[in-house]
Scaffold this active site. Structure first.
Site, short mmCIF file in Angstrom:
data_model
loop_
_atom_site.label_atom_id
_atom_site.label_comp_id
_atom_site.label_asym_id
_atom_site.label_seq_id
_atom_site.Cartn_x
_atom_site.Cartn_y
_atom_site.Cartn_z
N TYR A 33 0.86 -1.19 0.00
CA TYR A 33 0.00 0.00 0.00
C TYR A 33 0.89 1.23 0.00
O TYR A 33 2.10 1.15 0.24
CB TYR A 33 -0.92 0.01 1.24
CG TYR A 33 -0.16 0.02 2.54
CD1 TYR A 33 0.20 1.21 3.15
CD2 TYR A 33 0.24 -1.17 3.15
CE1 TYR A 33 0.92 1.22 4.34
CE2 TYR A 33 0.95 -1.17 4.33
CZ TYR A 33 1.29 0.03 4.91
OH TYR A 33 2.02 0.04 6.07
N THR A 99 4.28 4.33 11.77
CA THR A 99 4.77 3.68 12.99
C THR A 99 6.27 3.37 12.95
O THR A 99 6.87 3.16 13.99
CB THR A 99 4.00 2.36 13.26
OG1 THR A 99 4.21 1.48 12.15
CG2 THR A 99 2.53 2.61 13.47
N ASP A 100 6.84 3.34 11.74
CA ASP A 100 8.24 2.90 11.64
C ASP A 100 9.21 3.76 12.45
O ASP A 100 10.11 3.25 13.11
CB ASP A 100 8.69 2.85 10.18
CG ASP A 100 8.01 1.71 9.42
OD1 ASP A 100 7.35 0.88 10.05
OD2 ASP A 100 8.17 1.67 8.18
N LYS A 172 8.93 0.35 18.91
CA LYS A 172 8.23 -0.57 18.02
C LYS A 172 8.91 -1.94 18.10
O LYS A 172 10.11 -2.04 17.86
CB LYS A 172 8.23 -0.04 16.58
CG LYS A 172 7.37 -0.86 15.64
CD LYS A 172 7.22 -0.22 14.26
CE LYS A 172 6.32 -1.09 13.39
NZ LYS A 172 6.09 -0.55 12.05
#
Ligand code: ASP
Length: 329
Positions: A33, A99-100, A172
């Site tokens: 995406y 989020t990375d 993360k």
């Protein structure tokens, strides 16, 4: 506007892109995406209930995958947020983010925005077009958190998957799972029941958290991260120096040990006054170093230690002051 609407707290949302604003060709494809495809208005339109919680205003700060965000962007965002809060334009701030590198932005804002008002960094693990997209509820909860008086004086917070976490500690931990942000030693600050936050403890800030004033910083120096492993040579460290780095963080093994070649090169640099910070690549625990051999990053992971070092160098700190940022007396 009705009386009720007027009484709602003002929350400013800065959108930067990421998967929360991502679009895929198929609603069952969560892997291929385009991050940062949907604008702030599209994010708000997906969760009209947000207008019952706060008087929201949105600003498109960036619309990119978070691997594209640079430290100059963080400096600019921090100043914009400080301005909003100082001028009384918002009771709380939300930043939508990929989020990375979310933890880097969250940590930067935690260290640089001087406020007791909530700053909430929110993302999603599934694109906005996915079946069971997690973004809309995350955004609703992030806004509710930013609007909540109980959320004050806790530093910047990360909100995903019902969990409220300290920006200082959280990282993360999973490339794909919804439940990716964790601070496995420190835990969560609280959780959400629908749109209501529940905190485990009363407000507190992380012990020894350094604070930096960005108002006089116009540029951040280059600080690189070099990863240590059994065969790590000194050439990448030297390459950093050659390209103009003003400090280096080594993601070292255990509690701060790098390969012999890296240790030796770091020692030589340390003796010239060039700051070399040793963090631990293990994901938890303290990295320590005798001061004559470098600086231990304490509990701060490599990507966050890099931010501390950039800010400390930009604030003209000497080596003792830099060391105190990681290991407060
Ligand atoms: N690659 C995305 C980003 O960081 C991942 C995400 O948002 O979850 O922008």
């Amino acid at each position: 506007m009705s009386d009720t609407a007027e009484k709602l707290p003002k929350v400013k949302i800065f959108a930067t892109g990421g998967t929360i604003a991502g679009a895929s060709k198929s609603n069952t494809d969560n892997l291929h995406y385009q991050a940062g495809s949907i604008g702030i208005q599209g994010l708000l339109d997906a969760v009209p209930e947000i207008h019952r919680i706060a008087e929201v205003s949105g600003e498109q700060f960036l619309n990119v995958g978070s691997h594209e965000i640079r430290s100059q962007d963080l400096l600019k965002l921090s100043k914009l947020i400080q301005e909003q809060l100082d001028e009384g334009l918002a009771e709380g701030i939300v930043v939508t983010h990929g989020t990375d590198t979310l933890e880097e932005t969250a940590f930067f804002l935690d260290l640089t925005v001087k406020t007791d008002k909530p700053i909430v960094i929110v993302g999603a693990m599934r694109p906005a077009t996915a079946i069971s997209a997690d973004g809309p509820l995350n955004l609703l909860q992030a806004t509710a958190l930013a609007a909540n008086l109980q959320a004050r004086s806790r530093g910047a917070m990360v909100l995903l998957n019902d969990r409220i976490q300290s920006a200082y500690y959280t990282t993360k931990t999973h490339a794909n799972a919804l439940d990716t942000f964790r601070a496995s030693e420190q835990g969560s600050l609280g959780f959400f029941q629908n749109a209501t936050p529940h905190f485990y403890y009363s407000a507190a800030n992380p012990t020894g958290k350094p604070q930096f004033n960005c108002s006089k910083i116009s540029e951040l120096p280059i600080v690189d991260v070099v990863y240590s492993h059994q065969d790590a040579g000194a050439d990448l460290l030297q390459a950093s120096v050659d390209r103009g780095a003003k400090g280096v963080v080594i993601a070292a093994s255990g509690n701060g040990w790098a390969s012999p070649a890296l240790e030796l090169a770091a020692l030589k640099l340390t003796k010239t006054g060039f700051p070399v910070v040793f963090s631990t690549r293990t994901g938890n625990g303290f990295a320590i170093k005798p001061i004559e051999q470098g600086i231990g990053s304490g509990l701060i992971n490599a990507q966050k230690a890099r931010i501390v070092l950039m800010l400390a160098l930009a604030s003209n700190y000497n080596s003792e002051q830099i060391s105190q940022c990681f290991n407060p007396a």
